[in-house]
Design a protein around this motif. Sequence first.
Motif, mmCIF file in Angstrom:
data_model
loop_
_atom_site.group_PDB
_atom_site.id
_atom_site.type_symbol
_atom_site.label_atom_id
_atom_site.label_comp_id
_atom_site.label_asym_id
_atom_site.label_seq_id
_atom_site.Cartn_x
_atom_site.Cartn_y
_atom_site.Cartn_z
ATOM 1 N N GLU A 435 0.825 -1.210 0.000
ATOM 2 C CA GLU A 435 0.000 0.000 0.000
ATOM 3 C C GLU A 435 0.859 1.261 0.000
ATOM 4 N N ARG A 436 1.968 1.240 0.735
ATOM 5 C CA ARG A 436 2.850 2.409 0.749
ATOM 6 C C ARG A 436 3.435 2.654 -0.638
ATOM 7 N N LEU A 437 3.855 1.586 -1.304
ATOM 8 C CA LEU A 437 4.401 1.737 -2.646
ATOM 9 C C LEU A 437 3.315 2.124 -3.647
ATOM 10 N N GLY A 438 2.102 1.667 -3.417
ATOM 11 C CA GLY A 438 0.987 2.089 -4.256
ATOM 12 C C GLY A 438 0.729 3.579 -4.138
ATOM 13 N N GLU A 439 0.814 4.104 -2.923
ATOM 14 C CA GLU A 439 0.647 5.546 -2.724
ATOM 15 C C GLU A 439 1.710 6.331 -3.484
ATOM 16 N N LEU A 440 2.941 5.825 -3.481
ATOM 17 C CA LEU A 440 4.016 6.501 -4.214
ATOM 18 C C LEU A 440 3.763 6.462 -5.723
ATOM 19 N N GLN A 441 3.241 5.361 -6.204
ATOM 20 C CA GLN A 441 2.911 5.283 -7.630
ATOM 21 C C GLN A 441 1.829 6.286 -7.997
ATOM 22 N N ARG A 442 0.779 6.340 -7.204
ATOM 23 C CA ARG A 442 -0.311 7.263 -7.527
ATOM 24 C C ARG A 442 0.162 8.717 -7.459
ATOM 25 N N ALA A 443 1.050 9.010 -6.490
ATOM 26 C CA ALA A 443 1.566 10.375 -6.370
ATOM 27 C C ALA A 443 2.465 10.744 -7.543
ATOM 28 N N ALA A 444 3.006 9.753 -8.247
ATOM 29 C CA ALA A 444 3.904 10.034 -9.372
ATOM 30 C C ALA A 444 3.172 10.629 -10.566
ATOM 31 N N GLY A 445 1.864 10.468 -10.636
ATOM 32 C CA GLY A 445 1.081 11.213 -11.625
ATOM 33 C C GLY A 445 0.521 10.431 -12.782
ATOM 34 N N GLY A 446 1.107 9.296 -13.132
ATOM 35 C CA GLY A 446 0.541 8.446 -14.175
ATOM 36 C C GLY A 446 0.267 9.164 -15.483
ATOM 37 N N ARG A 447 -0.902 8.883 -16.042
ATOM 38 C CA ARG A 447 -1.230 9.374 -17.383
ATOM 39 C C ARG A 447 -1.320 10.899 -17.444
ATOM 40 N N THR A 448 -1.814 11.544 -16.360
ATOM 41 C CA THR A 448 -1.976 12.990 -16.419
ATOM 42 C C THR A 448 -0.620 13.688 -16.422
ATOM 43 N N ARG A 449 0.311 13.194 -15.615
ATOM 44 C CA ARG A 449 1.648 13.800 -15.610
ATOM 45 C C ARG A 449 2.350 13.516 -16.932
ATOM 46 N N ALA A 450 2.181 12.319 -17.463
ATOM 47 C CA ALA A 450 2.804 11.989 -18.746
ATOM 48 C C ALA A 450 2.306 12.930 -19.839
ATOM 49 N N ALA A 451 1.001 13.166 -19.860
ATOM 50 C CA ALA A 451 0.436 14.066 -20.875
ATOM 51 C C ALA A 451 0.959 15.486 -20.693
ATOM 52 N N ASP A 452 1.031 15.948 -19.445
ATOM 53 C CA ASP A 452 1.568 17.287 -19.179
ATOM 54 C C ASP A 452 3.003 17.408 -19.683
ATOM 55 N N LEU A 453 3.817 16.399 -19.410
ATOM 56 C CA LEU A 453 5.217 16.430 -19.809
ATOM 57 C C LEU A 453 5.367 16.448 -21.328
ATOM 58 N N ILE A 454 4.561 15.642 -22.019
ATOM 59 C CA ILE A 454 4.637 15.597 -23.471
ATOM 60 C C ILE A 454 4.214 16.933 -24.081
ATOM 61 N N LEU A 455 3.107 17.479 -23.595
ATOM 62 C CA LEU A 455 2.609 18.728 -24.171
ATOM 63 C C LEU A 455 3.531 19.910 -23.883
#
Length: 461
Positions: A435-455
């Motif tokens: 669960e702790r590692l899951g929280e870190l994954q979700r905080a990393a941003g996933g698809r929304t952060r990836a889209a922000d970085l690309i744009l």
Amino acid sequence: MSTTPRPILFVSLPESGLLNPMLVLARELAQRGTADLWFATDEPRRADVQRSAGRTPVEFASLGEVFSELSAVSWSDEVYREVTQSSRFKAHRAVIRQSYRPDLQAEKYRRLEAVVEKVGPALMVIESMSSYAVDLALTRNIPFVLSVPFLPSNVLTSHNPFGSSYTPKNFPVPHSGLPFPMNAVQRMSNRLFKLRTLALFVNPTMGKVLSEDARIRKELGLPAPSPMTRIDRAEMVLCNSVPELDYPFEIPAKMKLIGAVMPPLPESSGPEDDAGLREWLDTRSSVVYMGFGTITRLTRDQVGALVEVARRLDGKHQFLWKLPEEQQHLLPARESLPGNLRIESWLPSQLDVLAHPAVEVFFTHGGGNGFHEGVYFGKPLVVRPLWVDCFDQAVRGQDLGISLTLDRPQTIDPGDVVDKLTRVLGDPAFRRRAERLGELQRAAGGRTRAADLILGLPALN
């Protein structure tokens, strides 16, 4: 902002574990209204790409039919046995021998070249295994982003003992399944793994393939292959992981660790879509989800062993097993199956299943996507490693205290599986760490952060 069209071209091999995160990212951009989105992959994935449309479409660009030699799903049973054998190096070698096909890669290159001529992309987003797409981007000087659905060290560690690498010299080589740090015997094994990989390419048979590759590259005007070129020349590397899931090393600035790339959930639309699966999960208190990816081919004995595992834990835990229709003939008679076992040939969404609170452990082959997805939802794992990178995820998960690995994954001993499941289910520490590692994954941003970085890249502005 410029009004000049700035097309983005996604390129991926057709395998689900490679393609799916790319589809999620393309759909996120389409939902934002990003214009001129294109997706090039093999013809059988046309409908999947077209379903990625949002406020704007995602245009499908066909690279033709799947070449069976390059697709693990369609390899012969003999090749499957070779690439999933117990010797990690021999399995690694078998994958190289099977998939290193310069003639077929060149054909995909030419088909993608025609797409590039038509689309004129300002940016390419390339799945890390699509080497022909990297070659094309380099040759045409097209800025590109590399998408990595594996642990960061998978693409930052060289198999060549004398080549450049972003990880320390004594770091475990990909596909070895070795831990870090290592003892003296493991360090020797790690070095031999690299040396044997290098020796593979001086074998007379492989020498002919190398000569063919050199000829084709000269004909197409391609640069000489270099394992780290795709990293060095990328504008950015999007890795669907977090540093805490790998062994520690200094990650280059251009690699952005964004966690697992997840679509909005739930994916299924309700009872009419999931055949009552959510209702079934809602009425269970402890479920083991068994899903071994699209490549796994079980034998009759292995299927029987997994049925026996459910039988031994009847009255304690329920089992949901995603077993492909073409393998269900290996099951015992339906009337003899234990009552705590539900078998589905297809799930509307594995992610919806993993997100459900009744699911307490994920019994998986440990592929890059499955490993990260299970942890994303805070589920501890029991891993039956299948091949290549699965062993790398398995050893990291065990060292992190979020998973246990079967002692004999090739044969599947029911007693071994029951032991591992019972230990993971019985010790809350496995879940807390996941669960702790899951929280870190979700905080990393996933698809929304990836889209922000690309744009935000200069190529699009």
